[in-house]
Design an enzyme around this catalytic site. Structure first.
Site, PDB file in Angstrom:
ATOM      1  N   GLY A 152      18.764  18.258   5.846  1.00 47.24           N
ATOM      2  CA  GLY A 152      17.302  17.416   5.164  1.00 47.24           C
ATOM      3  C   GLY A 152      16.330  17.962   4.772  1.00 47.24           C
ATOM      4  O   GLY A 152      15.034  18.026   4.511  1.00 47.24           O
ATOM      5  N   GLN A 153      16.747  19.711   4.782  1.00 49.11           N
ATOM      6  CA  GLN A 153      15.229  20.751   4.017  1.00 49.11           C
ATOM      7  C   GLN A 153      15.312  19.637   2.273  1.00 49.11           C
ATOM      8  O   GLN A 153      16.312  20.735   1.804  1.00 49.11           O
ATOM      9  CB  GLN A 153      15.652  21.967   4.211  1.00 49.11           C
ATOM     10  CG  GLN A 153      14.444  23.037   3.792  1.00 49.11           C
ATOM     11  CD  GLN A 153      14.526  24.138   3.995  1.00 49.11           C
ATOM     12  OE1 GLN A 153      16.094  24.572   4.732  1.00 49.11           O
ATOM     13  NE2 GLN A 153      13.697  25.071   3.628  1.00 49.11           N
ATOM     14  N   HIS A 174       8.600  25.764   6.725  1.00 51.24           N
ATOM     15  CA  HIS A 174       7.608  24.422   6.800  1.00 51.24           C
ATOM     16  C   HIS A 174       7.791  23.650   9.110  1.00 51.24           C
ATOM     17  O   HIS A 174       9.090  23.690   8.933  1.00 51.24           O
ATOM     18  CB  HIS A 174       6.831  23.569   6.229  1.00 51.24           C
ATOM     19  CG  HIS A 174       8.281  22.809   5.329  1.00 51.24           C
ATOM     20  ND1 HIS A 174       9.400  22.802   4.849  1.00 51.24           N
ATOM     21  CD2 HIS A 174       8.642  21.672   6.129  1.00 51.24           C
ATOM     22  CE1 HIS A 174      10.281  22.371   4.901  1.00 51.24           C
ATOM     23  NE2 HIS A 174       9.626  21.524   5.405  1.00 51.24           N
ATOM     24  N   ASP A 213       1.847  15.181   6.105  1.00 49.79           N
ATOM     25  CA  ASP A 213       2.608  15.568   4.505  1.00 49.79           C
ATOM     26  C   ASP A 213       3.085  13.574   3.816  1.00 49.79           C
ATOM     27  O   ASP A 213       2.464  12.826   4.474  1.00 49.79           O
ATOM     28  CB  ASP A 213       4.242  14.193   5.700  1.00 49.79           C
ATOM     29  CG  ASP A 213       5.844  14.854   5.261  1.00 49.79           C
ATOM     30  OD1 ASP A 213       6.533  15.240   5.471  1.00 49.79           O
ATOM     31  OD2 ASP A 213       5.747  13.610   4.249  1.00 49.79           O
ATOM     32  N   ILE A 214       2.951  14.159   2.522  1.00 55.75           N
ATOM     33  CA  ILE A 214       2.343  13.342   1.727  1.00 55.75           C
ATOM     34  C   ILE A 214       4.037  11.473   2.186  1.00 55.75           C
ATOM     35  O   ILE A 214       3.076  10.904   2.102  1.00 55.75           O
ATOM     36  CB  ILE A 214       2.886  13.129   0.178  1.00 55.75           C
ATOM     37  CG1 ILE A 214       2.058  12.688  -0.440  1.00 55.75           C
ATOM     38  CG2 ILE A 214       4.732  12.841   0.154  1.00 55.75           C
ATOM     39  CD1 ILE A 214       2.572  12.838  -1.903  1.00 55.75           C
ATOM     40  N   HIS A 265       7.274  20.540  11.417  1.00 59.69           N
ATOM     41  CA  HIS A 265       6.928  18.987  10.412  1.00 59.69           C
ATOM     42  C   HIS A 265       6.467  19.093  12.302  1.00 59.69           C
ATOM     43  O   HIS A 265       7.478  18.840  13.543  1.00 59.69           O
ATOM     44  CB  HIS A 265       8.444  18.300  10.863  1.00 59.69           C
ATOM     45  CG  HIS A 265       8.830  17.973   8.947  1.00 59.69           C
ATOM     46  ND1 HIS A 265       8.891  17.298   8.210  1.00 59.69           N
ATOM     47  CD2 HIS A 265       9.925  19.013   8.995  1.00 59.69           C
ATOM     48  CE1 HIS A 265       9.313  17.569   7.150  1.00 59.69           C
ATOM     49  NE2 HIS A 265      10.215  18.525   7.202  1.00 59.69           N
ATOM     50  N   ASN A 282      14.102  21.890   9.605  1.00 55.70           N
ATOM     51  CA  ASN A 282      14.958  21.508   8.681  1.00 55.70           C
ATOM     52  C   ASN A 282      15.366  23.013   7.783  1.00 55.70           C
ATOM     53  O   ASN A 282      14.308  23.530   6.688  1.00 55.70           O
ATOM     54  CB  ASN A 282      14.878  19.908   7.526  1.00 55.70           C
ATOM     55  CG  ASN A 282      15.010  19.280   8.566  1.00 55.70           C
ATOM     56  OD1 ASN A 282      14.793  18.838   9.264  1.00 55.70           O
ATOM     57  ND2 ASN A 282      13.371  18.152   7.716  1.00 55.70           N
TER      58      ASN A 282
END
Ligand code: 5GP
Ligand code: ZN
Length: 117
Positions: free
Chosen positions: A96-97, A103, A35-36, A105, A90
């Protein structure tokens, strides 16, 4: 069309190699990358290469890929040597998506609270 790459989708572009990512694992149908904006010492995203808007839609349309995605989440946790970890999907902006390409997390390496916020 469902499952087809979407021109405006960030994760379709990452899956196609059009946007770089720090890839940690890849299978024929999934990609795992860091994750960035990590929220834990390990924070890896696992995506299907096909586009579906969320995890449940993916599972309904492509159950084998949904299973592969979960298996890959476990492989990431193993490679990162996580004894405990959280897999989060999410779903919907209220939860929170922010990227509407399914995807997982995979997060770990620190203590976690329950229930999540
Ligand atoms: P969501 O909020 O939809 O559950 O998760 C989307 C995740 O994608 C966020 O944790 C966010 O930090 C991450 N993200 C957004 N843009 C990029 C990007 O360009 N590269 C990577 N590696 N992660 C991204
Ligand atoms: Zn997509």
């Amino acid at each position: 069309m469902v499952g087809e790459p979407q021109d405006d989708c960030l994760f379709c572009k990452i899956a196609a190699g059009q946007i770089p990512a720090d890839v940690v694992r890849e299978t024929e149908t999934t990609l795992a990358f860091r994750d960035i904006s990590p929220q834990a010492p390990t924070h890896v995203l696992v995506i299907p290469k096909v586009h579906h808007r969320d995890a449940a839609s993916l599972a309904a349309a492509e159950p084998a890929i949904a299973a592969e995605l979960l298996r890959e989440a476990g492989q990431v946790a193993g490679e990162e040597k996580l004894e405990s970890y959280r897999i989060v999907f999410n779903t919907g902006s209220g939860a929170g998506q922010t990227v509407f390409h399914a995807h997982a997390h995979v997060m770990g390496g620190r203590g976690m609270q329950w229930p999540p916020g």
